[in-house]
Design an enzyme around this catalytic site. Structure first.
Site, PDB file in Angstrom:
ATOM      1  N   ASP A   8       0.808  -1.241   0.000  1.00  0.00           N
ATOM      2  CA  ASP A   8       0.000   0.000   0.000  1.00  0.00           C
ATOM      3  C   ASP A   8       0.837   1.286   0.000  1.00  0.00           C
ATOM      4  O   ASP A   8       0.255   2.362  -0.047  1.00  0.00           O
ATOM      5  CB  ASP A   8      -0.875   0.131   1.262  1.00  0.00           C
ATOM      6  CG  ASP A   8      -2.031  -0.812   1.260  1.00  0.00           C
ATOM      7  OD1 ASP A   8      -2.135  -1.614   0.332  1.00  0.00           O
ATOM      8  OD2 ASP A   8      -2.824  -0.726   2.201  1.00  0.00           O
TER       9      ASP A   8
ATOM     10  N   CYS B  77     -19.277   2.209   2.357  1.00  0.00           N
ATOM     11  CA  CYS B  77     -18.607   1.004   2.872  1.00  0.00           C
ATOM     12  C   CYS B  77     -18.239   1.189   4.351  1.00  0.00           C
ATOM     13  O   CYS B  77     -17.589   2.158   4.737  1.00  0.00           O
ATOM     14  CB  CYS B  77     -17.365   0.729   2.034  1.00  0.00           C
ATOM     15  SG  CYS B  77     -16.363  -0.630   2.627  1.00  0.00           S
TER      16      CYS B  77
ATOM     17  N   CYS C  75     -18.979 -15.222   2.171  1.00  0.00           N
ATOM     18  CA  CYS C  75     -18.471 -15.785   0.910  1.00  0.00           C
ATOM     19  C   CYS C  75     -18.180 -17.281   1.035  1.00  0.00           C
ATOM     20  O   CYS C  75     -17.423 -17.697   1.920  1.00  0.00           O
ATOM     21  CB  CYS C  75     -17.200 -15.038   0.501  1.00  0.00           C
ATOM     22  SG  CYS C  75     -16.419 -15.740  -0.969  1.00  0.00           S
TER      23      CYS C  75
END
Ligand code: B12
Length: 351
Positions: free
Chosen positions: A136, A216, A250
């Protein structure tokens, strides 16, 4: 004349060292334009999905082309490293100040993964190849390169999903001038499943692979400064720092292999069992400074953390928290925290 380097042997050494450093997966991608992903990134920015993260507008060219002169002009390969943060049998941690996303429960992953990735880059430099490591810290589309490097595929929730390991993996990359054999990119495997889109508490997954950061929970609790829009405070539920909802539902996260050494290095810190939302809300700057040292909770800072704590207390609805909320509503130095405490009081009183 010097002997030419055996690039296949170098590739094998990089792999072996990556595993020795505790990474669970390593993949190699050829540096070549990421056209479709570049278009997706530009559209994401044009639609304002980066919210207040204006730094995302900078270096778009570099994000999709690591051989850009600002990164590594003669880059040939992107080495992508993945480390699972999922430890078996770990669900919510302790009494905790609210739910903390898995990646954020231990030491800051930038340091844990970054130190190892930097060692790999240093090894490659010693072998004569210009190389840079990043977690990052430099603009690069890590998930797109990870998919191209065959590590996994980008799911509808925009997460890189690694078959056999799931999506609770953090990524690091080493960009190198060494032309190492590339892996085959992985095809998308979500099929018709829409569990993540359906489960997102704030409907932030606006379409396949596209997250509107403005909604989000991860963005709101970590990056967003100031009060959170009122309509989104209840949907935050108990999330105090980050959010894993789109990953928890998921199917690729139902089974996973045992993660390696880095998951241990990123193991939950006792801070999350020693403090609850009420005690974080009551912290002054110096106390928060000591509490947050080396943790991702440093990112939202004292004001963001206290704000999140107040929202969590409001959503939990326990009247025993009214005294601390009243105290912060009256005396906190930050209007954002005072406002969050007032909201929480009103929500508890309404029950
Ligand atoms: C900005 C950022 C955020 C923002 C925005 C998230 C986002 N979706 O972009 C916020 C703060 C919301 C965030 C949240 C989280 N983040 Co974050 N974040 C980043 C960061 C710094 C940049 C991401 C970025 O470039 N976004 C811009 C969008 C356009 O790019 P993208 O999401 O990578 O999307 C790609 C694909 O979806 C695809 N795509 C999208 N649409 C389409 C359409 C077509 C046609 C095609 C072909 C492709 C395509 O192309 C895009 C470009 O490659 C990266 C680190 C990095 N340098 O990459 C970490 C990173 C993505 N985050 C990470 C994590 C762990 C999280 C959280 C899980 C943390 C948490 N538990 O709270 C959440 C997950 C939210 C989610 N579902 O995405 C990890 C993800 C690891 C993984 N397994 O995927 C990363 C890689 C950090 C790391 N070093 O490990 N994050």
């Amino acid at each position: 004349m010097s002997t030419p380097i055996d690039l296949e042997a170098l590739r094998a050494r990089v792999q072996a060292r990556a595993f020795a450093h505790g990474f669970d997966r390593v993949g190699f991608a050829r540096v070549a334009p990421l056209d479709r992903e570049a278009d997706a990134l530009r559209r994401w920015l044009a639609e304002g999905h980066h919210a207040s993260m204006q730094w995302m507008e900078r270096g778009v060219e570099v994000r999709v082309a690591p051989d850009h002169h600002e990164l590594l002009p003669h880059a040939r390969t992107v080495i992508v490293l993945a480390a699972s943060v999922l430890r078996p049998h770990e669900d919510e941690v302790g009494p905790s100040p609210g739910v903390v996303a898995r990646y954020a429960r231990g030491r800051d992953y930038h340091n844990v993964l970054g130190t190892r990735a930097k060692k790999l880059a240093a090894d490659l430099r010693r072998e004569g190849f210009a190389s840079r490591a990043t977690v990052d810290t430099m603009p690069i589309l890590e998930r797109a390169w990870a998919q191209r490097a065959g590590l996994g595929f980008v799911g509808k929730n925009a997460m890189l999903i690694v078959p056999g390991l799931g999506s609770h993996v953090m990524l690091a990359t080493v960009v190198t001038a060494a032309e190492l054999r590339a892996d085959a990119p992985m095809e998308e495997r979500c099929g018709s499943c829409t569990r993540c889109l359906d489960a997102c508490p704030t409907r932030a997954i606006v379409r396949d692979r596209v997250i509107d950061s403005r909604r989000c929970v991860s963005y709101l609790t970590i990056e967003h400064e100031g009060p959170i829009e009122e309509a989104l405070r209840e949907p935050l539920g108990s999330w105090f720092l980050g959010c894993d909802t789109c990953q928890d539902v998921c199917p690729f996260n139902r089974t996973h292999a045992l993660p390696g050494q880095l998951a241990t290095d990123l193991a939950p810190h006792p801070r999350w069992t020693e403090h609850d939302a009420a005690s974080i809300l009551a912290m002054d700057d110096a106390q928060f400074d000591a509490f947050s040292l080396g943790s991702p909770v440093r990112r939202p800072g004292r004001e963001g953390a206290a704000r999140n704590a107040a929202y969590v207390l409001g959503n939990r609805g326990d009247r025993r928290h009214l005294p601390v909320l009243h105290a912060r509503a009256a005396e906190d130095a930050s209007e954002t925290v005072r406002d969050a405490a007032r909201w929480a009081i009103a929500r508890i009183e309404r029950r």
